[in-house]
Enzyme design. Structure first.
Site, short mmCIF file in Angstrom:
data_model
loop_
_atom_site.label_atom_id
_atom_site.label_comp_id
_atom_site.label_asym_id
_atom_site.label_seq_id
_atom_site.Cartn_x
_atom_site.Cartn_y
_atom_site.Cartn_z
N LYS A 183 125.27 12.78 76.76
CA LYS A 183 125.34 14.10 77.20
C LYS A 183 125.63 15.10 76.01
CE LYS A 183 126.04 11.93 80.97
NZ LYS A 183 125.27 11.45 82.18
C1 LIG Z 1 126.30 10.43 83.22
C2 LIG Z 1 126.42 10.79 84.50
C3 LIG Z 1 127.40 10.29 85.54
C4 LIG Z 1 128.58 9.55 84.74
O1 LIG Z 1 129.13 10.29 83.73
P1 LIG Z 1 130.46 9.11 83.08
O2 LIG Z 1 131.03 10.31 82.27
O3 LIG Z 1 129.54 8.27 82.17
O4 LIG Z 1 131.12 8.57 83.98
C5 LIG Z 1 127.37 10.90 86.52
N1 LIG Z 1 126.63 11.61 87.17
C6 LIG Z 1 125.36 11.95 86.13
C7 LIG Z 1 124.27 12.70 87.00
C8 LIG Z 1 125.31 11.55 84.97
O5 LIG Z 1 124.17 11.95 84.45
#
Ligand SMILES: *Cc1c(COP(=O)(O)O)cnc(C)c1O
Length: 381
Positions: A183
């Site tokens: 992210k």
């Molecule tokens: C990356 C992501 C997650 C999970 O995030 P983590 O912090 O790795 O648990 C959940 N939903 C979406 C849409 C994502 O892109």
């Protein structure tokens, strides 16, 4: 020979190193004052009243479902077109995922696609800001609110995106965020839950710390520690002060991160505009994206298909990724495919490709990507 171009790279620098060194010198490395500060600053940045830091967005989604009162047997409407964590979280509370299709342009659920998936047992909807593109939460809530259905925003990818001039998440009853390096803003691993309901925030903070009545920070602050009780089955979903210290620095960089990504996106869009058969992700009419993922959709008029383009990029030493997954195609959820299918989801998951996008992507390297997009078969002639 050219250098390999990654699909993504986090932007971390000296400030993060210094912040970490400070935490280590302080001797307080687990959840403590820096987590509290990161929560305050994050809540303020996304204009939410309360924030509760967690170990990931997945655990934040899990807590969000619990505090919103979702239980075994309840139906939760979600897009299949999302990272698998969105669907898994629904199963963690024993609820039943019901897949809604998405808008073929934005990749997000809409009021109409959610309405089509409602059942008499629907108690919640998880609306995802997929790849950073803001979901039209107002449109979804116009369907859900009158029916007493809670809308949880999966804003894992959404930090820095906006909906009608406000940060995404600001209009949500409850939202979950990710700080995974994939992210924009990263703490290595990490997540956040934001909400405007005080009681939900209090219970989430309680549950992330084993359901303990007195937090470790409170215990530490008092000379004569109060006796703690454990009122319900909780979890260890605590973020560390090491992660929060990095998060505070990263949050300060967020506006610059978004601005840089939007400039890179504009260059891609200008280039793709003249290419027959390619469509690039763009801002929806209701908001702006942080371009957490920059994707293109490969249509039949393009000289090759998605796999061909992926190969052409690989030959040029450029990493790309197949687009967002579809949970209903994975083993644990295949049996939940609706009888009418999920045509927009399947089209997007089969035809989209995620291109390199990160803060330090140079114009020269981006031009190498653009050259392949313009002539995907030329390099191998
Ligand atoms: C990356 C992501 C997650 C999970 O995030 P983590 O912090 O790795 O648990 C959940 N939903 C979406 C849409 C994502 O892109």
């Amino acid at each position: 020979m050219s250098d390999r171009i990654n699909v993504m790279m986090p932007w971390l620098g000296r400030e993060e190193e210094e912040a970490l060194a400070e935490v280590i010198a302080s001797g307080w490395v687990a959840q403590g004052p820096r987590v509290a500060r990161f929560e305050r600053e994050f809540a303020s940045a996304v204009r939410s009243r309360y924030a509760v830091a967690t170990t990931s967005c997945t655990t934040a989604l899990h807590l969000a479902l619990i505090v919103a009162g979702i239980r075994e047997g309840d139906h939760v409407v979600i897009p299949s077109f999302s990272f698998i964590a969105t669907t898994n979280a629904v199963r963690y509370v024993g609820a039943h995922p019901v897949f809604a299709d998405v808008d073929p342009v934005t990749g997000n659920v809409t009021g109409d696609t959610v309405a089509a998936a409602l059942t008499p047992r629907t108690r919640a909807v998880i609306a995802v800001d997929q790849g950073g593109v803001p979901v039209d939460l107002d449109d979804v809530r116009a369907v859900a609110d009158p029916a007493g259905i809670v809308v949880i925003e999966d804003a894992a990818c959404g930090a820095g995106s906006t909906l009608r001039g406000c940060p995404v998440g600001a209009g949500a009853e409850i939202a979950a965020w990710s700080f995974h390096p994939r992210k924009l803003l990263t703490t290595g691993e990490g997540g956040m839950l934001t909400t405007n309901h005080q009681s939900w925030a209090v219970r989430a903070a309680h549950l992330r710390e084993h359901g303990m009545s007195v937090s470790a920070a409170e215990r530490h602050a008092s000379a004569l520690p109060p006796a703690e009780t454990y009122d319900e089955v909780g979890y260890n979903f605590r973020m560390t002060d090491l992660q929060a210290a990095v998060g505070i620095v990263q949050l300060g960089r967020l506006p610059e991160m978004v601005a840089r990504r939007r400039r890179i996106a504009a260059r891609y869009q200008a280039a793709v505009d003249g290419v027959h058969g390619l469509r690039a992700v763009t801002d929806p009419p209701h908001g702006t994206t942080n371009y957490q993922s920059f994707w293109v959709e490969v249509d039949d008029e393009y000289p090759t298909d998605r796999e061909g383009l992926l190969e052409a990029l690989a030959v040029a030493d450029i990493s790309a990724r197949r687009g967002i997954m579809a949970a209903h195609r994975q083993a644990p959820y295949r049996h939940l495919t609706p009888p009418e299918g999920l045509p927009a989801t399947e089209r997007l998951t089969d035809r989209t490709l995620i291109l390199p996008m990160f803060h330090h992507l140079s114009d020269a390297n981006q031009d190498r990507v653009i050259d392949v997009l313009r002539d995907p078969v030329g390099g191998r002639r």
